[in-house]
Design a protein around this motif. Structure first.
Motif, PDB file in Angstrom:
ATOM      1  N   GLU A  18       0.991  -1.123   0.091  1.00 43.75           N
ATOM      2  CA  GLU A  18      -0.081  -0.073  -0.097  1.00 43.75           C
ATOM      3  C   GLU A  18       0.923   1.144   0.052  1.00 43.75           C
ATOM      4  OE1 GLU A  18      -2.568  -0.219   3.300  1.00 43.75           O
ATOM      5  OE2 GLU A  18      -3.790  -1.942   2.295  1.00 43.75           O
ATOM      6  N   LEU A  19       1.845   1.130   0.879  1.00 44.73           N
ATOM      7  CA  LEU A  19       2.816   2.295   0.856  1.00 44.73           C
ATOM      8  C   LEU A  19       3.490   2.537  -0.529  1.00 44.73           C
ATOM      9  CD1 LEU A  19       4.547   1.873   4.353  1.00 44.73           C
ATOM     10  CD2 LEU A  19       2.682   3.550   3.626  1.00 44.73           C
ATOM     11  N   LEU A  20       3.951   1.580  -1.089  1.00 48.12           N
ATOM     12  CA  LEU A  20       4.884   1.570  -2.524  1.00 48.12           C
ATOM     13  C   LEU A  20       3.707   2.069  -3.464  1.00 48.12           C
ATOM     14  CD1 LEU A  20       7.309   1.128  -3.910  1.00 48.12           C
ATOM     15  CD2 LEU A  20       6.425  -1.194  -4.629  1.00 48.12           C
ATOM     16  N   ASN A  21       2.460   1.839  -3.527  1.00 43.28           N
ATOM     17  CA  ASN A  21       1.423   2.460  -4.267  1.00 43.28           C
ATOM     18  C   ASN A  21       1.366   3.823  -4.041  1.00 43.28           C
ATOM     19  OD1 ASN A  21       0.517   0.210  -5.895  1.00 43.28           O
ATOM     20  ND2 ASN A  21      -1.167  -0.095  -4.635  1.00 43.28           N
ATOM     21  N   GLU A  22       1.190   4.290  -2.536  1.00 46.90           N
ATOM     22  CA  GLU A  22       1.266   5.692  -2.404  1.00 46.90           C
ATOM     23  C   GLU A  22       2.387   6.523  -3.076  1.00 46.90           C
ATOM     24  OE1 GLU A  22       1.263   8.404   1.396  1.00 46.90           O
ATOM     25  OE2 GLU A  22       0.820   6.223   1.789  1.00 46.90           O
ATOM     26  N   LEU A  23       3.442   5.913  -2.837  1.00 43.58           N
ATOM     27  CA  LEU A  23       4.716   6.479  -3.629  1.00 43.58           C
ATOM     28  C   LEU A  23       4.612   6.639  -5.050  1.00 43.58           C
ATOM     29  CD1 LEU A  23       7.811   7.554  -3.176  1.00 43.58           C
ATOM     30  CD2 LEU A  23       8.512   5.290  -3.333  1.00 43.58           C
ATOM     31  N   LEU A  24       4.188   5.564  -5.812  1.00 48.64           N
ATOM     32  CA  LEU A  24       4.164   5.430  -7.233  1.00 48.64           C
ATOM     33  C   LEU A  24       2.987   6.569  -7.657  1.00 48.64           C
ATOM     34  CD1 LEU A  24       4.336   1.639  -7.826  1.00 48.64           C
ATOM     35  CD2 LEU A  24       5.876   3.346  -8.107  1.00 48.64           C
ATOM     36  N   LYS A  25       2.020   6.904  -6.781  1.00 50.18           N
ATOM     37  CA  LYS A  25       1.048   7.723  -7.219  1.00 50.18           C
ATOM     38  C   LYS A  25       1.698   9.508  -7.013  1.00 50.18           C
ATOM     39  CE  LYS A  25      -2.782   4.763  -6.111  1.00 50.18           C
ATOM     40  NZ  LYS A  25      -3.719   4.656  -5.287  1.00 50.18           N
ATOM     41  N   THR A  26       2.703   9.486  -6.474  1.00 52.39           N
ATOM     42  CA  THR A  26       3.258  10.780  -6.171  1.00 52.39           C
ATOM     43  C   THR A  26       4.308  11.159  -7.092  1.00 52.39           C
ATOM     44  OG1 THR A  26       2.839  10.336  -3.717  1.00 52.39           O
ATOM     45  CG2 THR A  26       4.172  12.211  -4.473  1.00 52.39           C
ATOM     46  N   PRO A  27       4.240  12.316  -7.692  1.00 54.89           N
ATOM     47  CA  PRO A  27       5.234  12.901  -8.564  1.00 54.89           C
ATOM     48  C   PRO A  27       6.834  13.083  -7.943  1.00 54.89           C
ATOM     49  CG  PRO A  27       3.334  14.181  -8.801  1.00 54.89           C
ATOM     50  CD  PRO A  27       3.100  13.484  -7.444  1.00 54.89           C
ATOM     51  N   CYS A  28       7.410  12.141  -7.977  1.00 55.85           N
ATOM     52  CA  CYS A  28       8.704  12.011  -7.462  1.00 55.85           C
ATOM     53  C   CYS A  28       9.739  11.276  -8.400  1.00 55.85           C
ATOM     54  CB  CYS A  28       8.894  11.541  -6.128  1.00 55.85           C
ATOM     55  SG  CYS A  28       8.352   9.939  -5.964  1.00 55.85           S
TER      56      CYS A  28
END
Length: 280
Positions: free
Chosen positions: A127-137
């Motif tokens: 779930e956290l990796l999904n959160e990161l992937l949805k963030t522009p970075c």
């Protein structure tokens, strides 16, 4: 005399009749239920306990979204670096460096200071990796064997050499639109002395980058390079990415990471991947 006897008999008869009409508290009273037919309730089926958590699909991305050179320019960036693996030298080297490049305007939250991906469950990490992937970075990972295919020359500084190689790749790929500031935060490695002269490391990075790309180097100002404990700023996200990219990760995590599109585009497994990034 006869009249008194008759009156006594009449009064006695009345008392006997009244006594029979009163309810007896020594007798049980039977109450009959109404003749209503109530259908029996159906028992709910027993639900089986899930032995395994439900499948969590990774966020749908094209892969290049998190490639550093494809990001939108920003005037300020923060590069958070963590390691993957434990051996950075020799034929059995499994080490690598992972960096997460966060724009200064990002809404990406900090993970708790005590966060360590290796101690968390797979569903939580997914779930956290999904959160990161949805963030522009930006996301970058480079294996030591990829960075130094001919081997390391110094056994005492192989880790810091890998860190500097990762920073150099970030500087090389970083998009620019005018003056840009970069702050670098590196997770402290256990056996590495944090009293080491970070100013010397910073000057070495600046010198090498100026020789390689002088025009670009003049527009990038590295404002900070520091070593910090786990959990500072966005370091937890670098730890999370490194956890999935580790050689020791189980098949579930490796398959999950493969679906994100990061491997080969952002997480560079071999020299071929690195060359492809440079040739774009």
């Amino acid at each position: 005399m006869l009249a008194r006897i008759l009156r006594f008999i009449i009064d006695l008869a009345r008392r006997i009749c009244n006594k029979e009409q009163k309810p007896s508290f020594n007798k049980a009273v039977i109450i009959h239920k109404p003749a209503v037919c109530i259908p029996p309730q159906k028992k709910a089926p027993l639900q089986k306990r899930a032995d395994t958590p439900p499948a969590i699909k990774p966020a749908t991305i094209k892969g290049s979204v998190h490639r550093i050179r494809d990001l939108a320019p920003c005037s300020r960036w923060f590069l958070c670096i963590d390691e993957v693996g434990s051996c950075f030298c020799g034929p059995n080297a499994d080490g690598g460096i992972v960096g997460v490049l966060v724009p200064g305007s990002s809404q990406l939250r900090y993970l708790p200071p005590e966060f360590h991906a290796a101690d968390e469950s797979f569903p939580h990490c997914a779930e956290l990796l999904n959160e990161l992937l949805k963030t522009p970075c930006g996301i970058i990972g480079i294996r030591t064997k990829t960075a130094f295919p001919s081997g390391m020359t110094s056994f005492s500084s192989e880790w810091i050499c890998s860190v500097k190689k990762c920073i150099h790749e970030v500087l090389r790929q970083m998009p620019l639109n005018g003056k840009t500031k970069l702050s670098i935060l590196i997770e402290q490695r256990g056996e590495y002395d944090i009293k080491y002269n970070t100013r010397y490391i910073l000057e070495e990075i600046r010198t090498q980058f100026s020789l390689a790309m002088p025009n670009k180097a003049r527009r990038i100002q590295i404002t900070m390079l520091t070593f910090s404990q786990k959990g500072s700023l966005w370091l937890g996200w670098a730890d999370l990415t490194a956890h999935f990219w580790s050689r020791s990760a189980n098949r579930t995590k490796k398959n999950y990471l493969a679906q994100t599109g990061l491997v080969g585009r952002c997480l560079l497994e071999n020299v071929h991947h690195l060359q492809n990034v440079h040739n774009i």
